[in-house]
Design a protein around this motif. Sequence first.
Motif, PDB file in Angstrom:
ATOM      1  N   LEU A  97     -42.199  17.739  14.914  1.00 11.51           N
ATOM      2  CA  LEU A  97     -43.345  18.521  14.461  1.00 11.51           C
ATOM      3  C   LEU A  97     -43.413  18.715  12.956  1.00 11.51           C
ATOM      4  CD1 LEU A  97     -43.293  21.286  17.232  1.00 11.51           C
ATOM      5  CD2 LEU A  97     -44.417  19.062  17.267  1.00 11.51           C
ATOM      6  N   HIS A  98     -42.295  18.530  12.236  1.00 12.37           N
ATOM      7  CA  HIS A  98     -42.293  18.747  10.787  1.00 12.37           C
ATOM      8  C   HIS A  98     -41.901  17.482  10.023  1.00 12.37           C
ATOM      9  CE1 HIS A  98     -41.144  23.238  11.657  1.00 12.37           C
ATOM     10  NE2 HIS A  98     -42.267  22.879  12.225  1.00 12.37           N
ATOM     11  N   GLN A 128     -34.185  21.943   9.351  1.00 11.61           N
ATOM     12  CA  GLN A 128     -34.960  22.239   8.152  1.00 11.61           C
ATOM     13  C   GLN A 128     -34.125  23.037   7.160  1.00 11.61           C
ATOM     14  OE1 GLN A 128     -38.375  25.200   7.874  1.00 11.61           O
ATOM     15  NE2 GLN A 128     -39.521  23.292   7.825  1.00 11.61           N
ATOM     16  N   GLY A 129     -33.970  22.506   5.952  1.00 13.39           N
ATOM     17  CA  GLY A 129     -33.220  23.169   4.888  1.00 13.39           C
ATOM     18  C   GLY A 129     -34.147  23.561   3.751  1.00 13.39           C
ATOM     19  N   THR A 239     -43.800  19.098   0.243  1.00 18.27           N
ATOM     20  CA  THR A 239     -43.493  20.284   1.047  1.00 18.27           C
ATOM     21  C   THR A 239     -44.761  20.908   1.609  1.00 18.27           C
ATOM     22  OG1 THR A 239     -41.537  20.729  -0.286  1.00 18.27           O
ATOM     23  CG2 THR A 239     -42.408  22.565   0.997  1.00 18.27           C
ATOM     24  N   MET A 240     -45.835  20.912   0.838  1.00 15.78           N
ATOM     25  CA  MET A 240     -47.099  21.440   1.343  1.00 15.78           C
ATOM     26  C   MET A 240     -47.589  20.629   2.544  1.00 15.78           C
ATOM     27  SD  MET A 240     -47.696  24.172  -0.326  1.00 15.78           S
ATOM     28  CE  MET A 240     -45.898  24.348  -0.281  1.00 15.78           C
ATOM     29  N   VAL A 241     -47.300  19.323   2.544  1.00 24.09           N
ATOM     30  CA  VAL A 241     -47.632  18.502   3.705  1.00 24.09           C
ATOM     31  C   VAL A 241     -46.803  18.960   4.906  1.00 24.09           C
ATOM     32  CG1 VAL A 241     -47.567  16.167   4.677  1.00 24.09           C
ATOM     33  CG2 VAL A 241     -48.325  16.525   2.320  1.00 24.09           C
ATOM     34  N   THR A 242     -45.497  19.157   4.692  1.00 21.68           N
ATOM     35  CA  THR A 242     -44.630  19.631   5.779  1.00 21.68           C
ATOM     36  C   THR A 242     -45.110  20.966   6.311  1.00 21.68           C
ATOM     37  OG1 THR A 242     -42.734  18.521   4.743  1.00 21.68           O
ATOM     38  CG2 THR A 242     -42.258  20.178   6.417  1.00 21.68           C
ATOM     39  N   LEU A 243     -45.396  21.909   5.408  1.00 22.42           N
ATOM     40  CA  LEU A 243     -45.811  23.244   5.834  1.00 22.42           C
ATOM     41  C   LEU A 243     -47.165  23.221   6.525  1.00 22.42           C
ATOM     42  CD1 LEU A 243     -44.627  25.441   2.825  1.00 22.42           C
ATOM     43  CD2 LEU A 243     -43.506  25.082   5.028  1.00 22.42           C
ATOM     44  N   THR A 249     -50.271  22.706  13.310  1.00 22.87           N
ATOM     45  CA  THR A 249     -50.276  22.097  14.642  1.00 22.87           C
ATOM     46  C   THR A 249     -48.966  22.292  15.407  1.00 22.87           C
ATOM     47  OG1 THR A 249     -49.632  19.973  13.635  1.00 22.87           O
ATOM     48  CG2 THR A 249     -51.973  20.337  14.022  1.00 22.87           C
ATOM     49  N   ALA A 250     -47.926  22.797  14.771  1.00 23.07           N
ATOM     50  CA  ALA A 250     -46.630  22.891  15.452  1.00 23.07           C
ATOM     51  C   ALA A 250     -46.609  23.961  16.543  1.00 23.07           C
ATOM     52  CB  ALA A 250     -45.517  23.167  14.436  1.00 23.07           C
ATOM     53  N   PHE A 251     -47.513  24.953  16.478  1.00 22.07           N
ATOM     54  CA  PHE A 251     -47.497  26.045  17.441  1.00 22.07           C
ATOM     55  C   PHE A 251     -48.485  25.850  18.588  1.00 22.07           C
ATOM     56  CE2 PHE A 251     -45.963  28.460  13.619  1.00 22.07           C
ATOM     57  CZ  PHE A 251     -44.756  28.875  14.150  1.00 22.07           C
TER      58      PHE A 251
END
Length: 384
Positions: A97-98, A128-129, A239-243, A249-251
């Motif tokens: 998802l990330h 995730q770190g 990182t903004m792409v990851t967030l 959509t991850a939830f």
Amino acid sequence: MDLTCTDAEEGFRAQLRAWLAAVLPTLPPKPSPDNWPGRRAYDLGWQRRLYDAGYAGLHWPVDAGGRGATPTQHLIFLEETERAGAPYVGANFVGLLHAGPTIAAEGTPEQRARWLPPVLRGDEVWCQGFSEPDAGSDLAALRTRAVRDGDSYVVSGAKIWTSHAEVADWCELLVRTDPTAPKHRGISWLALPMGAPGVTIRPLRTLAGSTEFAEMFLDEVRVPVANRVGAENDGWRVTMVTLSFERGTAFVGEVVACRRTLGQLAAAAKENGRWDDTVLRRKLGRLHAEFAALWRLTQWNVSESEATGGVPGVGGSVFKLRYSHARQELYDTAAEVLGASSLDAGHEWTLDRLSSLSYTIAAGTSQIQRNIVAERILGLPKGR
């Protein structure tokens, strides 16, 4: 946005239902919550079944190993797997998802070929770190340093709330590669091999007694430069792409789960006599409307993501903000339905209630989401 199901999409639903009905009874017993090797094997075993059946990375682009499914097919998959009680992504959630979607969007062809197939097959787990002990909600204040030394970065620092570090093979790691740059610059996104010398993991026990988070200490860990996703010092944009995936959509599967829980709450209230409480019924009715609206917002965000090359927009912050609080309200209401038994730490809803407390902090605090909504959607000036 048109999410009316076509005949082909209804055929996809029927095919998926049949597959779930056949395969779910054959799954082994779910391991205990504190058996992390067992949970990893269970979660990745399920991922492998999805992969073999052609359902892994359903909505991922075809050139990233997915099926390039339509938004409606993606939502049908989420609805049907949740309603059937299929396993969640579990320990594989960061990869699926990330990190995986980020690499699909930002990685080189070589990086996509190396990391995406093992995620989809259920061969490797990511953690995730991002967060650090002294940075709080200000992610850009991170201090973990990465110094270039030939073809490697030498990384030193500490991370906290590192999801599933105890069973991970890789870590999506944020590091500072230019300490002289403004804090939102000079950051890079690295793929850290968790077995590298100098990586130390210390599990953190949550309020619910689980240990899915950890502290991670990095002592001159060497990470190949080839493991950098995006350009050096361009990590904040990556990182903004990851967030955007994490918040946008991850939830979505969890919204379906909450709607199912709401139905179970109503049934439990009717069984134990709490249904006669008009105030409680009003709360349940309002929550029903709340999660119906969140599901519509989910449909919008998924459609927007597909229309913009797979990267969700800032609407994810609207969703994350409201969903976090709605989930807390849902399980506060569950405690009212359960009464004294809500103090039983072994009850599933009790554990979910404890877990829900973290949702207004995880994946960006509610304060951060309000700032994003104010600045990027409403166009308000930045706070001083």
